[in-house]
Enzyme design. Sequence first.
Site, short mmCIF file in Angstrom:
data_model
loop_
_atom_site.label_atom_id
_atom_site.label_comp_id
_atom_site.label_asym_id
_atom_site.label_seq_id
_atom_site.Cartn_x
_atom_site.Cartn_y
_atom_site.Cartn_z
N ASP A 38 5.53 -5.23 6.07
CA ASP A 38 5.95 -6.58 6.43
C ASP A 38 6.02 -7.51 5.22
OD1 ASP A 38 6.57 -8.47 8.65
OD2 ASP A 38 4.78 -9.47 7.92
N GLY A 79 0.82 -1.21 0.00
CA GLY A 79 0.00 0.00 0.00
C GLY A 79 0.85 1.26 0.00
N GLN A 111 -6.96 8.02 4.02
CA GLN A 111 -5.89 7.98 5.01
C GLN A 111 -4.51 7.74 4.40
OE1 GLN A 111 -7.59 5.48 8.55
NE2 GLN A 111 -8.92 5.22 6.78
N THR A 171 4.58 2.01 6.46
CA THR A 171 3.17 1.67 6.56
C THR A 171 2.45 2.73 7.38
OG1 THR A 171 1.51 0.12 7.44
CG2 THR A 171 3.67 0.12 8.50
N ARG A 205 0.90 -5.28 -5.01
CA ARG A 205 1.02 -6.29 -3.97
C ARG A 205 1.53 -7.62 -4.54
NH1 ARG A 205 -0.99 -4.32 0.67
NH2 ARG A 205 -2.53 -2.63 0.58
N GLU A 230 -10.62 -0.91 11.70
CA GLU A 230 -11.18 -1.91 10.80
C GLU A 230 -10.94 -3.34 11.27
OE1 GLU A 230 -9.32 -1.55 6.98
OE2 GLU A 230 -7.30 -1.90 7.76
N ASP A 240 0.01 2.01 9.05
CA ASP A 240 -0.51 1.25 10.20
C ASP A 240 0.43 1.29 11.40
OD1 ASP A 240 -2.57 0.59 8.49
OD2 ASP A 240 -1.72 -1.36 7.96
N ASP A 278 2.75 -0.70 12.26
CA ASP A 278 2.75 -2.01 12.90
C ASP A 278 3.99 -2.86 12.61
OD1 ASP A 278 2.29 -2.58 10.24
OD2 ASP A 278 0.45 -3.72 10.55
N ARG A 296 -5.56 -2.43 9.93
CA ARG A 296 -5.58 -3.89 9.95
C ARG A 296 -5.65 -4.41 11.38
NH1 ARG A 296 -5.77 -6.09 5.42
NH2 ARG A 296 -5.44 -8.15 6.33
#
Length: 343
Positions: free
Chosen positions: A102, A10, A275, A125, A71, A222, A127, A129, A171
């Site tokens: 990741d 992403g 986002q 990312t 991806r 989400e 995220d 994470d 995620r």
Amino acid sequence: MKVGILTGGGDCPGLNPVIRGVVQSVANAGGETIGFLEGWRGPIEGNFIELTPESVSDIIFKGGTILGSSRTNPIKDPSLVEKILENMKTMKIDCLVAIGGDDTLGVANKLHSEHGMATIGCPKTIDNDLSSTDVTFGFDTSINIVMEAIDRLRTTAESHRRVIVIETMGRHAGWIACYSAIASAADYVMVPEIPANVDEMCSILKKRREGGKNYGIVVVSEGAELAKDEGFVTQSAEVDDFGHVALGGIGEKVADIIEERTGIETRWVTLGHLQRGGTPTAADRVLGTRLGVHAGRLAASGVKGRMVALRGTKIVDVALEDAVGELRTLDLEILDEASEFFK
């Protein structure tokens, strides 16, 4: 020295500052850089563009990535791995800098550990994470986008005396939801790390209403779960090349529950790819640039199998294999601090 660079997975704000940092530091070391197009698809198909300090001098303010992304997962097919290795040799690439999350970095690690390919990773990312780094670029821009969206939604929620549920990305990590909920003074937040307590949420919203606050803001990640027997809410049962389902839709379910249990008119908004978009914040421009410079320096010096990371205020490098495979979930101490306002 010839360095390749790609952006996979992403997109997020801050990718172009990284590209700029890599290109400049490699050029300063006397090397050249090419950019592979559309993630791992680029080195598979041999599609690339030349990158020079002049060509990337003004991309720092641009969102997304000038190289494109995908991806694509070459590890699924040994023949694709062979194509990458062959193209690296034919094109005389000394090192490949992979910028991604990741999944993208997992591919880079396997190409290095199992096939001896020289790779350097750069964590990316929204995220936030990824393990082995304190923060990933793209996260700061993302939470600012969510905060600004909630600031706008607050006025319409107050005008109509409604509750509005905002569904965020992230995620299986609740960093975006928790940080944006704190920054926007939300009435409640749901994150993947803690099972959702809808009874508590509805009780708080009714208490706020009885206390004179005639509207409410609920932020939902989400990846949050309403109940263990229900599992995750998904948009589709299909999975991508890395085995991920498309999460999304929990915001609507939560809004239905609130309206049914409290009688308060409730609406929901899924911010989605908003986002990921737009120009990066100053923090992400600086972090992306710093990570890119250090990744370029490692590549130019012949180092391989490492990932650049932020530790405190310093940019360090860690083993690529240590940086992938373990999800960095929300620090529950931060959630505990936020919970002072969810009572």
